[in-house]
Motif scaffolding. Structure first.
Motif, mmCIF file in Angstrom:
data_model
loop_
_atom_site.group_PDB
_atom_site.id
_atom_site.type_symbol
_atom_site.label_atom_id
_atom_site.label_comp_id
_atom_site.label_asym_id
_atom_site.label_seq_id
_atom_site.Cartn_x
_atom_site.Cartn_y
_atom_site.Cartn_z
ATOM 1 N N LEU A 117 0.850 -1.193 0.000
ATOM 2 C CA LEU A 117 0.000 0.000 0.000
ATOM 3 C C LEU A 117 0.881 1.238 0.000
ATOM 4 N N ARG A 118 0.549 2.143 -0.893
ATOM 5 C CA ARG A 118 1.264 3.420 -0.945
ATOM 6 C C ARG A 118 0.337 4.476 -1.553
ATOM 7 N N PRO A 119 0.335 5.670 -0.981
ATOM 8 C CA PRO A 119 -0.516 6.720 -1.551
ATOM 9 C C PRO A 119 0.091 7.283 -2.829
ATOM 10 N N ASP A 120 -0.768 7.814 -3.667
ATOM 11 C CA ASP A 120 -0.316 8.489 -4.890
ATOM 12 C C ASP A 120 -0.480 9.988 -4.650
ATOM 13 N N ILE A 121 0.631 10.677 -4.410
ATOM 14 C CA ILE A 121 0.595 12.116 -4.144
ATOM 15 C C ILE A 121 0.886 12.861 -5.442
ATOM 16 N N GLY A 122 -0.116 13.587 -5.915
ATOM 17 C CA GLY A 122 0.042 14.277 -7.190
ATOM 18 C C GLY A 122 0.611 15.674 -7.063
ATOM 19 N N ALA A 123 0.449 16.288 -5.895
ATOM 20 C CA ALA A 123 0.949 17.654 -5.694
ATOM 21 C C ALA A 123 1.030 17.940 -4.202
ATOM 22 N N VAL A 124 1.954 18.814 -3.830
ATOM 23 C CA VAL A 124 2.076 19.290 -2.457
ATOM 24 C C VAL A 124 2.060 20.813 -2.502
ATOM 25 N N LEU A 125 1.057 21.426 -1.884
ATOM 26 C CA LEU A 125 0.913 22.877 -1.852
ATOM 27 C C LEU A 125 1.062 23.368 -0.424
ATOM 28 N N PRO A 126 1.504 24.611 -0.240
ATOM 29 C CA PRO A 126 1.598 25.169 1.115
ATOM 30 C C PRO A 126 0.221 25.482 1.675
ATOM 31 N N LEU A 127 0.149 25.592 3.003
ATOM 32 C CA LEU A 127 -1.119 25.851 3.675
ATOM 33 C C LEU A 127 -1.782 27.125 3.166
ATOM 34 N N GLY A 128 -0.990 28.138 2.846
ATOM 35 C CA GLY A 128 -1.560 29.395 2.369
ATOM 36 C C GLY A 128 -2.260 29.293 1.036
ATOM 37 N N GLU A 129 -2.055 28.189 0.316
ATOM 38 C CA GLU A 129 -2.703 27.990 -0.983
ATOM 39 C C GLU A 129 -3.832 26.968 -0.897
ATOM 40 N N ILE A 130 -4.514 26.932 0.240
ATOM 41 C CA ILE A 130 -5.583 25.953 0.415
ATOM 42 C C ILE A 130 -6.715 26.185 -0.584
ATOM 43 N N ALA A 131 -7.008 27.429 -0.919
ATOM 44 C CA ALA A 131 -8.057 27.697 -1.905
ATOM 45 C C ALA A 131 -7.664 27.147 -3.269
ATOM 46 N N GLU A 132 -6.390 27.298 -3.637
ATOM 47 C CA GLU A 132 -5.904 26.754 -4.902
ATOM 48 C C GLU A 132 -6.005 25.231 -4.909
ATOM 49 N N ALA A 133 -5.715 24.616 -3.750
ATOM 50 C CA ALA A 133 -5.816 23.158 -3.654
ATOM 51 C C ALA A 133 -7.254 22.698 -3.873
ATOM 52 N N HIS A 134 -8.221 23.411 -3.315
ATOM 53 C CA HIS A 134 -9.630 23.082 -3.532
ATOM 54 C C HIS A 134 -9.994 23.226 -5.004
ATOM 55 N N THR A 135 -9.511 24.292 -5.627
ATOM 56 C CA THR A 135 -9.809 24.508 -7.045
ATOM 57 C C THR A 135 -9.245 23.382 -7.906
#
Length: 330
Positions: A285-303
């Protein structure tokens, strides 16, 4: 030592662009049986999008700090919290709609829900696996009771829960059938899927029937999956849905195959995390991480998770979007 912490607070329901604001809030204090964790990473899930849009406004009073995944380091303990010490690296799924969420630099949680972070995962990977991994485990093991040799259909195999479920089902010794777009066939096959059906190219039901049907259906997509599952289920088959589908579903056909339906709203727990850790340790088992964004870009992560484009021309990646809460992970 500072007594405050930085958070990204949900201040209004609706679109991501103006939903969040950076705030300084008092750092929480652990109570009896609780630990205080310095959050190094969290992640964004469809549940977060639904919460932000206002789907659960009866459970969430604004302003609110949302989010449920945590990977971090214990920095304090409350009375009777003897399972962990400051400096321990931990991960967990925070209770949904209970207390402060995880879009914050610090988080307090009952120690019974916490486990030591898998040594083979980074903090971003652990945060990206917590909710989806626990959901997949609870769905397939605790609800469906998947056994070796059974055939499992995972709808939406390239998604967060779907990709974890393929790996969990494969590790349990099941034959795994999944639906995914053609571009993701190689990805889900690499996770352990035995048969992949392109749901965008035609009806999946005849193709599953050609295989002889399935014992278990995991629904991560909604729509008419509940109604159509009896068409592909073997006798005494089980269906587990993690989707709160508001449309009426005709389940009359389920009687014909003695089907059992489970509706799952995930619950946290240490035992589930430890079970996932064992799979991680065995390389299953291993997660597939497609991107890592900083906390300040949480709105961008939602988008991005909603399939839109964000700053710097970013487009939605395949895999989980992790959030680096601390600068050293950015």
């Amino acid at each position: 030592m500072s007594t405050s912490m930085r958070v990204m607070e949900l201040v209004r329901f609706g679109g991501a662009e103006d939903a969040f604001a950076a705030r300084e809030l008092p750092r929480p204090t652990p109570g009896p049986g609780q630990v205080l964790v310095r959050v190094l990473a969290t992640s964004v899930n469809p549940l977060d999008l639904q919460t932000r849009r206002g789907d659960y406004r009866d459970q969430v009073a604004l302003p609110a700090v949302i989010g449920n995944d945590v990977s971090g380091v214990v920095v304090g303990t409350g009375p009777g919290a003897d399972d962990f010490r400051p400096g321990d690296e931990v991960w967990y799924l925070a209770p949904v709609f209970v207390g402060q969420g995880t879009y914050a630099e610090f988080h307090v949680v009952d120690q019974a829900l916490v486990a030591r972070k898998p040594a083979g995962l980074s903090h971003a990977e652990a945060a990206g696996l917590a909710l989806v991994g626990v959901t997949a485990w609870e769905a397939l093991v605790e609800r469906a009771g998947v056994k070796a040799g059974e055939r499992v259909l995972v709808h939406g195999g390239a998604g967060g829960v779907g990709s974890a479920a393929i790996q969990v089902a494969h590790a349990l010794g099941a034959e795994v059938v999944t639906t995914a777009r053609a571009k993701d066939h190689g990805f889900v096959t690499g996770l352990g899927a035995d048969t992949v059906i392109d749901f965008s190219a035609g009806d999946y039901v005849p193709q599953v029937r050609e295989l002889g049907g399935v014992n278990v259906v995991l629904d991560t997509v909604g729509r008419d999956t509940l109604t159509r599952s009896p068409e592909v289920l073997a006798d005494r088959g089980r269906v587990v849905s993690i989707v709160d589908t508001p449309e009426p579903q005709n389940l009359l056909a389920a009687w014909g195959v003695n089907a059992t339906y489970h509706f799952l709203f995930v619950s946290p727990g240490r035992a589930k995390l430890e079970a996932l850790d064992r799979l991680v340790d065995r390389g299953e088992l291993r997660p597939d991480i497609g991107a890592v964004l900083p906390l300040g870009e949480i709105a961008e992560a939602h988008t991005l998770l909603e399939g839109g484009s964000a700053g710097e021309g970013r487009r939605r990646p395949r895999g989980k979007i992790a959030i680096a809460v601390q600068p050293e992970l950015g």
